[in-house]
Design a protein around this motif. Structure first.
Motif, PDB file in Angstrom:
ATOM      1  N   GLN A   1     -42.201  38.048 -92.406  1.00 44.46           N
ATOM      2  CA  GLN A   1     -42.757  36.964 -92.479  1.00 44.46           C
ATOM      3  C   GLN A   1     -44.171  36.907 -93.497  1.00 44.46           C
ATOM      4  O   GLN A   1     -44.860  35.923 -93.627  1.00 44.46           O
ATOM      5  CB  GLN A   1     -43.333  36.288 -91.116  1.00 44.46           C
ATOM      6  CG  GLN A   1     -42.017  36.124 -90.266  1.00 44.46           C
ATOM      7  CD  GLN A   1     -42.942  35.528 -89.007  1.00 44.46           C
ATOM      8  OE1 GLN A   1     -43.983  36.020 -88.437  1.00 44.46           O
ATOM      9  NE2 GLN A   1     -41.919  35.112 -88.148  1.00 44.46           N
ATOM     10  N   LEU A   2     -44.267  37.906 -94.319  1.00 39.01           N
ATOM     11  CA  LEU A   2     -45.470  37.878 -95.333  1.00 39.01           C
ATOM     12  C   LEU A   2     -45.522  36.659 -95.977  1.00 39.01           C
ATOM     13  O   LEU A   2     -44.687  36.414 -96.879  1.00 39.01           O
ATOM     14  CB  LEU A   2     -45.311  39.400 -95.974  1.00 39.01           C
ATOM     15  CG  LEU A   2     -46.191  39.668 -97.073  1.00 39.01           C
ATOM     16  CD1 LEU A   2     -47.422  40.083 -96.096  1.00 39.01           C
ATOM     17  CD2 LEU A   2     -45.885  40.910 -98.004  1.00 39.01           C
TER      18      LEU A   2
ATOM     19  N   GLN B   1     -33.102  35.190-106.845  1.00 43.23           N
ATOM     20  CA  GLN B   1     -34.384  35.091-106.483  1.00 43.23           C
ATOM     21  C   GLN B   1     -34.520  35.551-104.985  1.00 43.23           C
ATOM     22  O   GLN B   1     -35.460  36.405-104.696  1.00 43.23           O
ATOM     23  CB  GLN B   1     -34.875  33.976-106.899  1.00 43.23           C
ATOM     24  CG  GLN B   1     -34.873  33.694-108.396  1.00 43.23           C
ATOM     25  CD  GLN B   1     -35.468  32.380-108.822  1.00 43.23           C
ATOM     26  OE1 GLN B   1     -35.616  31.516-108.068  1.00 43.23           O
ATOM     27  NE2 GLN B   1     -35.914  32.270-110.106  1.00 43.23           N
ATOM     28  N   PHE B   2     -33.657  34.961-104.252  1.00 40.95           N
ATOM     29  CA  PHE B   2     -33.929  35.077-102.870  1.00 40.95           C
ATOM     30  C   PHE B   2     -33.765  36.667-102.483  1.00 40.95           C
ATOM     31  O   PHE B   2     -34.589  37.317-101.922  1.00 40.95           O
ATOM     32  CB  PHE B   2     -32.807  34.261-102.050  1.00 40.95           C
ATOM     33  CG  PHE B   2     -32.895  34.846-100.552  1.00 40.95           C
ATOM     34  CD1 PHE B   2     -33.798  34.333 -99.523  1.00 40.95           C
ATOM     35  CD2 PHE B   2     -31.860  35.444-100.072  1.00 40.95           C
ATOM     36  CE1 PHE B   2     -33.897  34.620 -98.332  1.00 40.95           C
ATOM     37  CE2 PHE B   2     -31.760  35.741 -98.469  1.00 40.95           C
ATOM     38  CZ  PHE B   2     -32.693  35.523 -97.862  1.00 40.95           C
ATOM     39  N   TRP B   3     -32.711  37.178-102.861  1.00 39.15           N
ATOM     40  CA  TRP B   3     -32.606  38.586-102.772  1.00 39.15           C
ATOM     41  C   TRP B   3     -33.354  39.717-103.500  1.00 39.15           C
ATOM     42  O   TRP B   3     -33.783  40.661-102.750  1.00 39.15           O
ATOM     43  CB  TRP B   3     -31.173  39.119-103.111  1.00 39.15           C
ATOM     44  CG  TRP B   3     -30.044  38.410-102.236  1.00 39.15           C
ATOM     45  CD1 TRP B   3     -29.079  37.516-102.779  1.00 39.15           C
ATOM     46  CD2 TRP B   3     -29.739  38.768-101.016  1.00 39.15           C
ATOM     47  NE1 TRP B   3     -28.349  37.274-101.509  1.00 39.15           N
ATOM     48  CE2 TRP B   3     -28.774  37.975-100.436  1.00 39.15           C
ATOM     49  CE3 TRP B   3     -30.324  39.658-100.054  1.00 39.15           C
ATOM     50  CZ2 TRP B   3     -28.157  37.952 -99.201  1.00 39.15           C
ATOM     51  CZ3 TRP B   3     -30.066  39.333 -98.391  1.00 39.15           C
ATOM     52  CH2 TRP B   3     -28.987  38.585 -98.347  1.00 39.15           C
ATOM     53  N   SER B   4     -33.948  39.173-104.471  1.00 40.72           N
ATOM     54  CA  SER B   4     -35.052  39.894-104.991  1.00 40.72           C
ATOM     55  C   SER B   4     -36.401  39.992-103.970  1.00 40.72           C
ATOM     56  O   SER B   4     -37.098  40.745-103.942  1.00 40.72           O
ATOM     57  CB  SER B   4     -35.520  39.280-106.124  1.00 40.72           C
ATOM     58  OG  SER B   4     -36.575  39.868-107.040  1.00 40.72           O
ATOM     59  N   ALA B   5     -36.558  38.791-103.652  1.00 40.55           N
ATOM     60  CA  ALA B   5     -37.659  38.714-102.579  1.00 40.55           C
ATOM     61  C   ALA B   5     -37.646  39.647-101.139  1.00 40.55           C
ATOM     62  O   ALA B   5     -38.344  40.080-100.822  1.00 40.55           O
ATOM     63  CB  ALA B   5     -37.968  37.196-102.117  1.00 40.55           C
ATOM     64  N   PHE B   6     -36.398  39.391-100.958  1.00 38.16           N
ATOM     65  CA  PHE B   6     -35.825  40.112 -99.522  1.00 38.16           C
ATOM     66  C   PHE B   6     -36.154  41.688 -99.840  1.00 38.16           C
ATOM     67  O   PHE B   6     -36.462  42.351 -99.006  1.00 38.16           O
ATOM     68  CB  PHE B   6     -34.366  39.775 -99.264  1.00 38.16           C
ATOM     69  CG  PHE B   6     -33.798  40.474 -98.051  1.00 38.16           C
ATOM     70  CD1 PHE B   6     -34.363  40.132 -96.711  1.00 38.16           C
ATOM     71  CD2 PHE B   6     -33.272  41.507 -98.315  1.00 38.16           C
ATOM     72  CE1 PHE B   6     -33.735  40.920 -95.793  1.00 38.16           C
ATOM     73  CE2 PHE B   6     -32.568  42.350 -97.063  1.00 38.16           C
ATOM     74  CZ  PHE B   6     -33.178  42.085 -95.897  1.00 38.16           C
ATOM     75  N   GLY B   7     -35.634  42.274-100.915  1.00 39.09           N
ATOM     76  CA  GLY B   7     -35.616  43.504-101.334  1.00 39.09           C
ATOM     77  C   GLY B   7     -37.119  43.890-101.320  1.00 39.09           C
ATOM     78  O   GLY B   7     -37.462  45.045-101.044  1.00 39.09           O
ATOM     79  N   ARG B   8     -37.809  43.301-101.848  1.00 36.46           N
ATOM     80  CA  ARG B   8     -39.351  43.458-102.031  1.00 36.46           C
ATOM     81  C   ARG B   8     -40.225  43.643-100.514  1.00 36.46           C
ATOM     82  O   ARG B   8     -40.724  44.625-100.437  1.00 36.46           O
ATOM     83  CB  ARG B   8     -39.988  42.405-102.842  1.00 36.46           C
ATOM     84  CG  ARG B   8     -41.508  42.695-103.117  1.00 36.46           C
ATOM     85  CD  ARG B   8     -42.154  41.632-104.048  1.00 36.46           C
ATOM     86  NE  ARG B   8     -41.597  41.877-105.327  1.00 36.46           N
ATOM     87  CZ  ARG B   8     -40.781  40.896-106.001  1.00 36.46           C
ATOM     88  NH1 ARG B   8     -40.418  39.924-105.028  1.00 36.46           N
ATOM     89  NH2 ARG B   8     -40.222  41.233-107.017  1.00 36.46           N
ATOM     90  N   VAL B   9     -39.685  42.618 -99.785  1.00 36.97           N
ATOM     91  CA  VAL B   9     -40.338  42.765 -98.233  1.00 36.97           C
ATOM     92  C   VAL B   9     -39.554  43.884 -97.575  1.00 36.97           C
ATOM     93  O   VAL B   9     -40.095  44.479 -96.687  1.00 36.97           O
ATOM     94  CB  VAL B   9     -40.102  41.384 -97.624  1.00 36.97           C
ATOM     95  CG1 VAL B   9     -41.164  40.432 -98.230  1.00 36.97           C
ATOM     96  CG2 VAL B   9     -38.694  41.024 -97.400  1.00 36.97           C
TER      97      VAL B   9
ATOM     98  N   PHE C   1     -41.982  35.910-104.866  1.00 35.89           N
ATOM     99  CA  PHE C   1     -42.603  37.301-104.377  1.00 35.89           C
ATOM    100  C   PHE C   1     -41.857  37.840-103.036  1.00 35.89           C
ATOM    101  O   PHE C   1     -41.712  38.784-102.836  1.00 35.89           O
ATOM    102  CB  PHE C   1     -44.019  37.301-104.438  1.00 35.89           C
ATOM    103  CG  PHE C   1     -44.629  38.531-104.217  1.00 35.89           C
ATOM    104  CD1 PHE C   1     -44.712  39.492-105.193  1.00 35.89           C
ATOM    105  CD2 PHE C   1     -45.129  39.135-103.090  1.00 35.89           C
ATOM    106  CE1 PHE C   1     -45.311  40.859-105.257  1.00 35.89           C
ATOM    107  CE2 PHE C   1     -45.962  40.179-102.800  1.00 35.89           C
ATOM    108  CZ  PHE C   1     -45.812  41.130-104.056  1.00 35.89           C
ATOM    109  N   THR C   2     -42.050  37.015-102.117  1.00 35.78           N
ATOM    110  CA  THR C   2     -41.434  37.281-100.651  1.00 35.78           C
ATOM    111  C   THR C   2     -40.620  35.946-100.385  1.00 35.78           C
ATOM    112  O   THR C   2     -40.872  35.014-100.828  1.00 35.78           O
ATOM    113  CB  THR C   2     -42.673  37.255 -99.735  1.00 35.78           C
ATOM    114  OG1 THR C   2     -43.351  36.192 -99.463  1.00 35.78           O
ATOM    115  CG2 THR C   2     -43.477  38.336-100.160  1.00 35.78           C
ATOM    116  N   PRO C   3     -39.811  36.240 -99.528  1.00 34.12           N
ATOM    117  CA  PRO C   3     -38.873  35.006 -98.982  1.00 34.12           C
ATOM    118  C   PRO C   3     -39.816  33.886 -98.666  1.00 34.12           C
ATOM    119  O   PRO C   3     -39.229  32.400 -98.979  1.00 34.12           O
ATOM    120  CB  PRO C   3     -38.003  35.553 -97.771  1.00 34.12           C
ATOM    121  CG  PRO C   3     -37.870  36.855 -98.300  1.00 34.12           C
ATOM    122  CD  PRO C   3     -39.389  37.226 -98.731  1.00 34.12           C
TER     123      PRO C   3
END
Length: 326
Positions: free
Chosen positions: A260-261, A98-106, A280-282
C-alpha cells in the motif's frame, strides 16, 4: 389435552413427585423455559451492540469496495460514452508493463525493507525486555515516538535532510568538503523511502514484540538461569519461540503496508520528479490514472487487482507461519 393457561398435576420425571404445572399453548425448546418473544428479544441483543460498528464498516469499507468493482466493469470512451466491458479492464491490467513495473518495485521494497525493520524491532524489544537497559521507559518512548509522527510530516522532514542543495546532505558536503551521493537520485530513491518507512514503523513493531515478551512466565527464565543457560540460549530457546505469533502478525501487517506504499513517494515526488514516476508504486499508479488521466474505471481495476494480490500473499504467509508454529 390441557387447556392453555390451565393448571394441572403432573408427575415430575426426575423425582417422581407430583408438581403443579401451568400448561401453555406456546411451545418451548428443551432447557429454555422463557417465552418465544423473550428468546427472540435476547437473540437481537448482540446485534444491537455490533450494529453501529457493522453500519460504519459497511459504509466506509464494503461500500467503496463494491463501488470499485462496479467501476472496474465499465470503460468511458470518447465515442459511445461509458460502456460495459466485463473483464477487459482486468485483462488489460494483467498485461500492463507499467503496473508490473510498479509491482516489482514494491516487491523489492518488501523483500529488503521488511526484514531489516523487523530485525531492528526485535533487537529493541529484546533489549528493553532484558531489564539491563538503563532508562528503559525513556528508550521505549523514544523508539515508539516516530510512529506518532504523521507520515506526511515525517516524509517532509526526511526529504529536507536528503536535499543536496538545501538540506543536511548539502550541509555535510559543504562543511566537510565531501561529495555524498544524492539520496533522491533514481538509483537510491527506493532506499531513501525504505529508510523513512523503517524510521516510522520500527517502534510500532517493537511494541507488538515487546507485548508478546511480557506475557512469558518469568519462572521459565529463572529455571533456565538455574540450569546455567546463557542469555543467548534463553533468547533462542524461550523468547524467540514465544515471539513466533507476534512476528507473524508484524510480518503480515508489514506486507500489507508495503503493497500500500503511497504517502512517502507521493510527497517526495515534488523533490525528486525524475526519480519517482507516475507508476512508482501500484497505488501511485492508480492515483495518477484517476486524478491525472481521468481513467477512473481502469484505476479502480488496478486497485482491485493489487488488493487481491496482497490478500493472497498475506494469506499464504499466514498459512506457512501457522504450519511452522504447529
Amino acid at each position: 389435552m390441557p387447556i392453555a393457561g390451565a393448571k394441572c398435576l403432573r408427575k415430575h420425571p426426575r423425582w417422581g413427585g407430583v408438581g403443579l404445572v401451568v400448561a401453555s399453548s406456546q411451545a418451548s425448546t428443551p432447557g429454555d423455559w422463557r417465552p418465544a418473544a423473550a428468546r427472540k428479544r435476547r437473540s437481537w441483543t448482540g446485534w444491537r451492540f455490533v450494529g453501529p460498528f457493522m453500519a460504519v464498516f459497511a459504509l466506509v469499507f464494503l461500500a467503496p469496495i463494491a463501488y470499485s468493482i462496479y467501476l472496474s466493469l465499465f470503460r468511458t470512451q470518447l465515442i459511445g460514452g461509458t460502456v460495459f466491458v466485463g473483464a477487459d479492464n482486468y485483462l488489460k491490467a494483467l498485461g500492463d508493463p507499467q503496473f508490473w513495473s510498479a509491482f516489482g518495485r514494491v516487491a523489492l521494497f518488501l523483500v529488503v525493507q521488511v526484514p531489516i525493520m523487523l530485525f531492528l524491532a526485535l533487537l529493541v524489544a529484546l533489549a528493553i525486555d532484558s531489564g539491563r537497559l538503563y532508562g528503559t521507559s525513556f528508550f521505549r518512548i523514544s523508539v515508539f515516538l516516530p510512529y506518532a509522527v504523521p507520515a506526511v510530516v515525517a516524509t517532509l522532514m526526511w526529504g529536507f535532510m536528503y536535499g543536496t542543495r538545501f538540506g543536511l546532505v548539502a550541509n555535510l558536503n559543504e562543511s566537510l568538503g565531501l561529495s555524498l551521493p544524492d539520496p533522491l537520485s533514481p538509483g537510491l530513491v527506493l532506499a531513501a523511502v525504505g529508510n523513512i518507512v523503517t524510521w516510522e514503523f520500527v517502534g510500532y513493531n517493537m511494541l507488538i514484540l515487546y507485548s508478546a515478551l511480557r506475557v512469558v512466565n518469568p519462572s521459565l527464565y529463572e529455571a533456565a538461569e538455574i540450569d546455567g543457560a546463557s542469555q543467548l540460549r534463553i533468547i533462542w530457546a524461550i523468547k524467540l519461540p514465544a515471539l513466533r505469533g507476534a512476528l507473524l502478525i508484524a510480518t503480515i501487517f508489514s506486507i500489507i503496508g508495503s503493497f500500500q506504499l503511497f504517502t512517502e513517494p507521493s510527497i517526495l515526488k515534488s523533490l525528486a520528479p525524475n526519480a519517482i514516476t507516475t507508476y512508482f508504486t501500484p497505488n501511485v499508479y492508480a492515483y495518477s490514472l484517476s486524478f491525472a488521466g481521468q481513467q477512473f474505471n481502469y484505476s479502480a481495476t488496478v486497485a482491485i487487482v493489487m488488493g487481491l494480490i496482497t490478500m493472497v500473499i498475506a494469506y499464504v504467509v499466514q498459512l506457512r507461519g501457522m504450519r511452522k508454529g504447529a
